[in-house]
Design a protein around this motif. Structure first.
Motif, PDB file in Angstrom:
ATOM      1  N   ASN A 178      55.167 -16.540 -16.776  1.00 42.22           N
ATOM      2  CA  ASN A 178      54.364 -18.008 -16.683  1.00 42.22           C
ATOM      3  C   ASN A 178      52.977 -17.756 -16.317  1.00 42.22           C
ATOM      4  N   MET A 179      52.929 -16.762 -15.554  1.00 45.95           N
ATOM      5  CA  MET A 179      51.565 -16.570 -15.042  1.00 45.95           C
ATOM      6  C   MET A 179      50.521 -15.616 -15.771  1.00 45.95           C
ATOM      7  N   VAL A 180      51.259 -14.821 -16.687  1.00 50.15           N
ATOM      8  CA  VAL A 180      50.274 -14.253 -17.602  1.00 50.15           C
ATOM      9  C   VAL A 180      50.263 -14.587 -19.095  1.00 50.15           C
ATOM     10  N   GLY A 181      51.205 -15.532 -19.312  1.00 50.37           N
ATOM     11  CA  GLY A 181      51.237 -16.173 -20.837  1.00 50.37           C
ATOM     12  C   GLY A 181      51.954 -15.191 -21.575  1.00 50.37           C
ATOM     13  N   ALA A 182      53.176 -14.696 -21.293  1.00 50.87           N
ATOM     14  CA  ALA A 182      53.815 -13.780 -22.233  1.00 50.87           C
ATOM     15  C   ALA A 182      55.086 -14.301 -22.127  1.00 50.87           C
ATOM     16  N   SER A 183      56.042 -13.346 -22.799  1.00 54.61           N
ATOM     17  CA  SER A 183      57.499 -13.669 -23.039  1.00 54.61           C
ATOM     18  C   SER A 183      58.175 -12.941 -21.701  1.00 54.61           C
ATOM     19  N   ARG A 184      59.380 -13.332 -21.403  1.00 54.52           N
ATOM     20  CA  ARG A 184      59.990 -12.770 -20.086  1.00 54.52           C
ATOM     21  C   ARG A 184      60.458 -11.248 -20.816  1.00 54.52           C
ATOM     22  N   GLU A 185      60.929 -11.145 -21.968  1.00 49.85           N
ATOM     23  CA  GLU A 185      61.106  -9.942 -22.506  1.00 49.85           C
ATOM     24  C   GLU A 185      59.857  -8.724 -22.497  1.00 49.85           C
ATOM     25  N   MET A 186      59.006  -9.340 -22.602  1.00 51.63           N
ATOM     26  CA  MET A 186      57.646  -8.467 -22.784  1.00 51.63           C
ATOM     27  C   MET A 186      57.396  -7.971 -21.083  1.00 51.63           C
ATOM     28  N   VAL A 187      57.362  -8.884 -20.589  1.00 55.83           N
ATOM     29  CA  VAL A 187      57.337  -8.626 -18.953  1.00 55.83           C
ATOM     30  C   VAL A 187      58.467  -7.591 -18.305  1.00 55.83           C
ATOM     31  N   ASN A 188      59.680  -7.938 -18.894  1.00 57.00           N
ATOM     32  CA  ASN A 188      60.780  -6.978 -18.611  1.00 57.00           C
ATOM     33  C   ASN A 188      60.583  -5.543 -18.838  1.00 57.00           C
ATOM     34  N   ARG A 189      59.916  -5.280 -20.110  1.00 49.22           N
ATOM     35  CA  ARG A 189      59.687  -4.150 -20.690  1.00 49.22           C
ATOM     36  C   ARG A 189      58.424  -3.364 -19.963  1.00 49.22           C
ATOM     37  N   ILE A 190      57.666  -4.198 -19.562  1.00 53.05           N
ATOM     38  CA  ILE A 190      56.414  -3.610 -18.666  1.00 53.05           C
ATOM     39  C   ILE A 190      56.629  -3.291 -17.522  1.00 53.05           C
ATOM     40  N   LEU A 191      57.578  -4.068 -16.797  1.00 50.00           N
ATOM     41  CA  LEU A 191      57.805  -3.653 -15.271  1.00 50.00           C
ATOM     42  C   LEU A 191      58.677  -2.658 -15.438  1.00 50.00           C
ATOM     43  N   ARG A 192      59.525  -2.486 -16.432  1.00 49.79           N
ATOM     44  CA  ARG A 192      60.280  -1.029 -16.490  1.00 49.79           C
ATOM     45  C   ARG A 192      59.519   0.135 -16.642  1.00 49.79           C
ATOM     46  N   ASP A 193      58.506   0.229 -17.328  1.00 52.12           N
ATOM     47  CA  ASP A 193      57.610   1.362 -17.393  1.00 52.12           C
ATOM     48  C   ASP A 193      56.676   1.524 -16.101  1.00 52.12           C
ATOM     49  N   MET A 194      56.437   0.370 -15.578  1.00 50.43           N
ATOM     50  CA  MET A 194      55.595   0.587 -14.134  1.00 50.43           C
ATOM     51  C   MET A 194      56.841   1.204 -13.154  1.00 50.43           C
ATOM     52  N   VAL A 195      57.749   0.730 -13.156  1.00 52.03           N
ATOM     53  CA  VAL A 195      58.861   1.353 -12.148  1.00 52.03           C
ATOM     54  C   VAL A 195      58.855   2.796 -12.583  1.00 52.03           C
ATOM     55  N   SER A 196      59.357   3.035 -13.871  1.00 52.20           N
ATOM     56  CA  SER A 196      59.711   4.416 -14.027  1.00 52.20           C
ATOM     57  C   SER A 196      58.356   5.380 -14.103  1.00 52.20           C
TER      58      SER A 196
END
Length: 217
Positions: A178-196
């Protein structure tokens, strides 16, 4: 405790001027998930956050939400209501039990009438807010989702003694979306990349930024 001395909108007011505002204002308390103001409501007050956490957001007619900002003690909202009679341009909800100081427009206008130099302070600070909004629009238009999440993390993180950024609040994937104007699925993929990649650690009630995030992936 009154936080007027920590609010940039009133930066430069004398102690006497601040006391005038406080004496004509009132403290209001809100439970978690209580609506403080609704978009379209009559706007006749400024609110200063005394304690708790709140969210400023917009919704469309099918319930989709965009988060404009997160508010902590010392932050304020509703300042445009001090200068015009237009309805509220956004909604605000309490995320936790919160206390706010409500300053009526009439009290503010009385201060301006007695101390005209205060208007220069208000105009200067409102210009700063407008510049920040312009930068937010630029980010949505020209920066990819990874870069937008990076900017959110950088704006919210507070460095500890070891130079590690701590975002000491609960942010769900939907909150970030909601803060970045994207889908939750897209945010999920990016967060996984940031964590890995070892950039962030995500805990139930906080996010730890271990090292500087790249501007894009």
């Amino acid at each position: 405790m009154m936080y007027l001395d920590r609010v940039d909108l009133f930066d430069g007011l004398s102690g006497e001027q601040a006391e005038v505002l406080k004496s004509r204002s009132r403290v209001r308390n809100f439970a978690p998930n209580a609506i403080v103001v609704n978009e379209g409501d009559d706007g006749s007050s400024l609110f200063v956050v005394q304690s708790g956490a709140l969210k400023v957001y917009l919704t469309d007619n099918v319930g989709r939400e965009v988060t404009l900002s997160l508010l902590d003690p010392g932050d304020y909202f509703g300042e445009l209501a001090l200068l015009d009679d237009a309805p509220r341009s956004a909604s605000v909800i309490a995320l936790t039990r919160s206390e706010v100081l409500q300053i009526p427009r009439a009290a503010f206008l009385a201060l301006i009438e007695a101390h005209p130099a205060c208007m220069q302070i208000v105009v200067r600070n409102l210009v700063g807010r407008i510049r920040n909004l312009t930068e937010s629009v630029r980010s949505l238009a020209l920066v990819d989702v990874f870069g937008r999440i990076t900017r959110v993390f950088e704006s919210l993180a507070v460095e500890n003694e070891e130079g590690i950024g701590i975002i000491d609040r609960r942010l769900t994937q939907q909150d970030l979306a909601n803060m970045v104007g994207a889908s939750r699925e897209m945010v999920n993929r990016i967060l996984r990349d940031m964590v890995s990649g070892g950039y962030v650690e995500i805990e139930p009630h906080r996010i730890i930024v271990r090292k500087k995030l790249p501007s894009h992936w």
